[in-house]
Design an enzyme around this catalytic site. Structure first.
Site, PDB file in Angstrom:
ATOM      1  N   LYS A 271     -14.881 -25.522  -1.819  1.00 24.21           N
ATOM      2  CA  LYS A 271     -15.986 -26.111  -0.858  1.00 24.21           C
ATOM      3  C   LYS A 271     -17.364 -26.465  -1.490  1.00 24.21           C
ATOM      4  O   LYS A 271     -17.734 -27.100  -0.679  1.00 24.21           O
ATOM      5  CB  LYS A 271     -15.529 -25.891   0.910  1.00 24.21           C
ATOM      6  CG  LYS A 271     -13.932 -25.429   0.645  1.00 24.21           C
ATOM      7  CD  LYS A 271     -13.547 -24.714   1.929  1.00 24.21           C
ATOM      8  CE  LYS A 271     -11.879 -24.242   2.121  1.00 24.21           C
ATOM      9  NZ  LYS A 271     -11.263 -23.474   3.134  1.00 24.21           N
ATOM     10  N   ALA A 272     -18.050 -25.142  -1.970  1.00 25.70           N
ATOM     11  CA  ALA A 272     -19.071 -25.159  -2.273  1.00 25.70           C
ATOM     12  C   ALA A 272     -18.807 -25.731  -3.826  1.00 25.70           C
ATOM     13  O   ALA A 272     -18.895 -24.506  -3.748  1.00 25.70           O
ATOM     14  CB  ALA A 272     -19.766 -24.687  -1.601  1.00 25.70           C
TER      15      ALA A 272
END
Length: 309
Positions: A279-280
């Site tokens: 997600k990052a």
């Protein structure tokens, strides 16, 4: 390699950016993180290849941040907004002539008898919500006349509401005028959602929550980079990060939170944890600042705007 800590100085007539520079030179504790966040925000806004995703959780509109969010939209310094239904509700409350109040005390039973609702030390009046209920029902009806029983995404639903708002300071109106999409995955969990449910006792205005994912994923893939500004945690934070999962995660992110990581909560999770879920991105620029959003974000934003002006 160790570095000397520079002791901060506060001078007369300092600009916000000069104060942020002192924080940056110190480089330690909360001051250093705040400076990193402000400098990163300036980079996000200035970089034309970076789409800025702003997420809002908690009572930020009641807490006095409505104009700040509205200006970010008006100046196109963000590319989209992901928010709780509550912040949309309170934007509409003010658009319809209502207000948020302070200084009424903490005797909650007395407040209840007087038709007052409390959010920390912010207050709302039931009479303002009565106006909200009447006016939003009129707008629902106009949208229903337009779309009928055909499903409409939450994003398009909010865009339509914005087209019927007259208040020039409204977040929804400005988003409509500037074509800035607003996503609210938890919309039903709000007074706006309650009013929609009541409207649908006699109508069939259908929201398609999955339709938002088509639009949101298109924005993610259409942009070279994504920078996330996460004000508070909860569903808006997760929706912002998760929307970037299929592309390997956000390229940069700032979060301001007062929640703790020990319980495993999403709200308190360090941004680095998002790397494990893609997600990052690995190598992404991430800054977490612990504290009250209503104090820290105006300072971070003011410093960033000073830097790019």
């Amino acid at each position: 390699m160790s570095m000397k800590v520079n002791q901060m100085k506060v001078k007369e007539k300092m600009t916000v950016q000069q104060l942020i520079d002192e924080f940056s030179l110190s480089g330690v504790l909360g001051a250093g993180k705040l400076a990193k966040a402000s400098n990163l925000l300036a980079e996000m806004i200035k970089d034309e290849e970076t789409a800025v995703f702003l997420s809002l959780a908690g009572p930020l509109v009641p807490g006095g941040m409505r104009n700040i969010i509205a200006d970010l939209i008006k100046n196109k310094q963000i590319d989209l907004l992901i928010t709780s239904g509550a912040n949309i509700t309170h934007d509409l409350l003010e658009s319809f002539g209502g207000n948020h109040y302070s200084g009424l005390g903490f005797d909650d039973e007395k407040l209840n008898h007087g038709g007052i609702g409390r959010i920390g030390d912010v207050y709302t009046k039931s009479t303002d919500f009565e106006v909200f209920e009447k006016k939003i029902a009129i707008i629902f009806n106009k949208i229903y006349e337009k779309v009928g029983s055909n499903p409409i995404s939450i994003k398009d639903f909010l865009h339509n509401i914005g087209s019927f708002i007259e208040d020039k300071n409204s977040i929804l109106k400005l988003a409509n005028q500037n074509n800035i999409p607003i996503f609210a995955p938890g919309l039903i969990d709000s007074m706006l959602g309650l009013q929609l449910w009541m409207f649908n006792q006699e109508n069939n205005l259908i929201l398609d929550a999955t339709g938002d994912m088509d639009d949101l994923s298109n924005i993610v893939f259409e942009n070279e980079k994504v920078g996330a500004v996460l004000l508070g945690g909860g569903l808006p934070k997760h929706y912002t990060l998760a929307s970037n999962l299929l592309k390997g995660g956000v390229d940069s992110a700032i979060q301001i939170t007062m929640d703790r990581a020990e319980t495993g909560s999403l709200s308190g999770a360090p941004l680095e944890e998002a790397k494990s879920w893609s997600k990052a991105k690995c190598g992404s620029n991430l800054v977490s600042v612990v504290g009250d959003v209503t104090i820290l974000f105006p300072l971070i934003l003011a410093g960033a705007l000073d830097k790019i002006s």
